[in-house]
Structures are given as C-alpha cells and as structure tokens.
Scaffold this motif. Structure first.
Motif, PDB file in Angstrom:
ATOM      1  N   ALA A 156     -17.127   2.907 -25.454  1.00  0.00           N
ATOM      2  CA  ALA A 156     -17.878   1.704 -25.084  1.00  0.00           C
ATOM      3  C   ALA A 156     -19.325   2.021 -24.739  1.00  0.00           C
ATOM      4  N   LYS A 195     -11.429   5.103 -31.978  1.00  0.00           N
ATOM      5  CA  LYS A 195     -10.703   5.650 -30.829  1.00  0.00           C
ATOM      6  C   LYS A 195     -10.098   7.010 -31.159  1.00  0.00           C
ATOM      7  N   VAL A 228     -10.603  -0.815 -24.785  1.00  0.00           N
ATOM      8  CA  VAL A 228     -12.060  -0.661 -24.757  1.00  0.00           C
ATOM      9  C   VAL A 228     -12.749  -1.856 -24.112  1.00  0.00           C
ATOM     10  N   SER A 246     -21.450   2.626 -27.805  1.00  0.00           N
ATOM     11  CA  SER A 246     -21.278   1.620 -28.856  1.00  0.00           C
ATOM     12  C   SER A 246     -22.594   1.183 -29.493  1.00  0.00           C
ATOM     13  N   VAL A 255     -11.521  -0.110 -35.093  1.00  0.00           N
ATOM     14  CA  VAL A 255     -11.515   0.279 -33.683  1.00  0.00           C
ATOM     15  C   VAL A 255     -10.583   1.471 -33.478  1.00  0.00           C
ATOM     16  N   LEU A 258     -15.254  -4.064 -30.648  1.00  0.00           N
ATOM     17  CA  LEU A 258     -14.617  -3.272 -29.595  1.00  0.00           C
ATOM     18  C   LEU A 258     -14.029  -4.154 -28.500  1.00  0.00           C
ATOM     19  N   GLU A 314     -19.982  -4.200 -30.616  1.00  0.00           N
ATOM     20  CA  GLU A 314     -19.380  -4.550 -29.331  1.00  0.00           C
ATOM     21  C   GLU A 314     -18.399  -5.708 -29.456  1.00  0.00           C
TER      22      GLU A 314
END
Length: 347
Positions: A268, A254, A291, A271, A250, A285, A282
């Motif tokens: 997001a 980012k 997120v 995704s 993650v 995240l 997801e």
C-alpha cells in the motif's frame, strides 16, 4: 480517493549532519612490577635454571602489562580512524545530495520514475538464491529495456549525468550505481514531501520549509544513511523477477511483495510507484481486504499537515528495500588523508 502522493518539486532539504557519538579513550596506567629476589649459587645447576625461569616469568608479566597499558592508545587510534572515515562518508553524502537536489529541481516531473527505478532495481532480489536486489543491474541496456522498465530511461539518464559530476569530486573512486540509484530515490521522496508542505503554505517556500522542518520525518532516514556502500552487479539480473506493475493483479502484486519479505502494508505504501496511474492502482488495491485498510490509512495520512504515518512507513520501506540481499561495505568512499611533509612547514 484521497490526496495523491505525486507532486511537483521546487526545493529539497539539505542533509542535516549528526554529531558522532562520543568515544571514551582509555589511558594507559603505570603498574609497578615486583619480582622475587633470586640468590645465585653457582655450585648448583638447578638454581641457575630457576633463575632463568623466574626472570622469564617476570619478563612475561612485564610484556603483558605493557601490552595492556598500550592497548588504550591503540583503541584511541582505532576510534580516531573510525571517526575520520565516518566524517569522510558524511561529507561525501552531503555533496551527493547537493548534486541530486540540483538535478531533481531542474526536472521535477521525473520524481515518480526515480522511485520506480529504485523499486524495480531492488525487486529482482530472489531469497532462495540470495541473488539480485538493489545492485545497480538496471543500468544495463538489456535490463532497462525490458517491458517492466518501460519509461524509466529518463530517470536512469538523470542518474548517469549526476554520476559524472559526483565521480569528478569523489576522493575515493566512483560512486556505485547501486548507491546512487537509491540515494536519488531518497532525494525524490524528500522533494515530494517538501513540495507538499509548500503547497499547504500557499506556495510560500520559506513557510513550507519551516513546516516540513517542524513536522517532517527527515530524521527517519538515519538507518538509510548508514547503509552506504553497495556493490554494483557485473551484469543484468535474470528476467521475469519484476512484474509489469500496471498489468499485474492484486494477488500477483501481493505474491511478489511476499517473495521479497514484504506484506500488504508495504504494498500500500509503495502503491504510488507501481504503475503510471496512482489513483487506478489504489482503486484496485482498495478492493482487497488485506491491502484496503492500509490504503485508507495512507490516504487519510496524506490529508494531514504532517503526513507522519505515510512518510515514516515510506521511509522505513525504502530503507529495507535498498538493502535486500546486499552486503554493505562500511569503508566504501573513505580514503587516507594526505600526508604532510613536515620538512616543508614554515615555523
């Protein structure tokens, strides 16, 4: 984990033409010019000099006012030329969308790959060097064969086949891969949301189209439509700029999004295209506090009839993504209209 974005496409919306803004043309006005009477005295050299000066002064004023008067017609001609170019680009875009509609309708399973193809082409952008970005470099064999682009060859093949058809009817030269890759992604986005509307109407295509026309966000593509005229890269972009999305943490995701000017919100909303398994992406995240709120927001939005929050943010993100570091040539795909030989006209 909510409703998945990915779906089968059975139809696409046609491009809705927008009327160009009205242009005010200024008409030249007649302006009287008054010059002082000049008396000639041949006995004085200075009087002759003054006469020349006054005459030149009056002539200068006359020429200046003539230019001002004619400027209205020049502006009118410029506006007319601009309207012609905009119409040419709009008509060309409509044909492109028709070609992509048919290509995607015949191969709906390729929709996610078309979106990932556009993302990976754009994410080579480097802010520090102002290089890379959505420039079509992913078409080169040395770039499409990289690990992060595994599985995208079929999407690129679809783009290349569509390009052959588009180039055959283009009146102003071939379309760039940079433009076509991102127009294919746009068509894929529209196809997915339209398919969702049709599903919500029990598979009835007519009602699904009506639902999407009533609640869809197709009009949000306005800015994307105007950003048409990207130039192709002459070679592949440097390696190491795009992560292997399904293997990245993650934080790595980012960091990469931050490097191109995006944040948790954009991470997001994209995704569904960062790896082959949307649910797994997801879930990963959703464990991140930055997120997670956006993941949950879009999951709820996909469960609504209109999906407005999700669709609008996805369109806005793709619009920004499609121009990272690129200079748009607003005269691309325009051409001089054919000249008419008036001697051959039958009166």
């Amino acid at each position: 984990m909510g409703v998945s974005f990915l779906s089968t496409c059975s139809s696409l919306l046609s491009l809705v033409a927008h009327d160009p803004p009205s242009i005010t043309t200024y008409q030249p006005r007649s302006v009287p010019i008054c010059c002082n009477t000049v008396k000639i005295d041949v006995s004085g050299e200075s009087q002759v000099h003054l006469r020349r000066r006054d005459i030149l002064k009056c002539s200068g004023v006359a020429i200046g006012l003539e230019l001002i008067g004619n400027s209205g017609s020049l502006v009118g001609n410029a506006n007319a030329a601009d309207l012609i170019q905009r119409r040419q680009r709009s008509e060309f875009q409509s044909k492109i969308k028709g070609t992509l509609y048919r290509a995607i309708k015949g191969n709906p399973d390729i929709i996610p790959s078309l979106l990932t193809l556009a993302i990976n082409d754009a994410f080579t952008y480097d802010k520090a060097t102002k290089s890379g970005g959505p420039n079509g470099s992913i078409r080169f064999s040395s770039e499409i064969s990289r690990t992060e682009n595994q599985g995208l060859s079929a999407a690129l093949n679809l783009v290349e086949e569509a390009k052959k058809e588009i180039d055959s009817y283009s009146k102003a030269g071939p379309i760039s891969y940079a433009d076509l890759i991102h127009y294919a992604a746009q068509s894929a986005v529209k196809a997915t949301f339209l398919a969702s509307a049709i599903r919500k109407c029990g598979g009835n295509e007519e009602k699904g189209n009506q639902l999407y026309n009533a609640y869809g966000s197709s009009g949000q593509w306005g800015l994307f439509e105007r950003q048409f005229g990207r130039a192709d890269a002459e070679g592949p972009d440097p390696e190491g700029r795009v992560p292997v999305w399904e293997k990245a943490s993650v934080q790595e995701k980012k960091d990469k999004f931050s490097a191109v000017g995006f944040g948790p919100r954009q991470l997001a909303v994209l995704s569904a295209f960062l790896g082959p398994d949307q649910i797994a992406t997801e879930t990963l995240l959703a464990a991140d506090p930055d997120v997670a709120p956006w993941v949950q927001n879009y999951q709820r939005s996909r469960e609504t009839v209109s999906q407005t929050n999700y669709e609008v943010d996805l369109i806005n993100t793709f619009t920004k993504l499609s121009t990272l570091g690129q200079q748009i040539n607003y005269e691309a795909y325009t051409y001089a209209p054919p000249k008419i030989d008036i001697t051959k006209l039958k009166l």
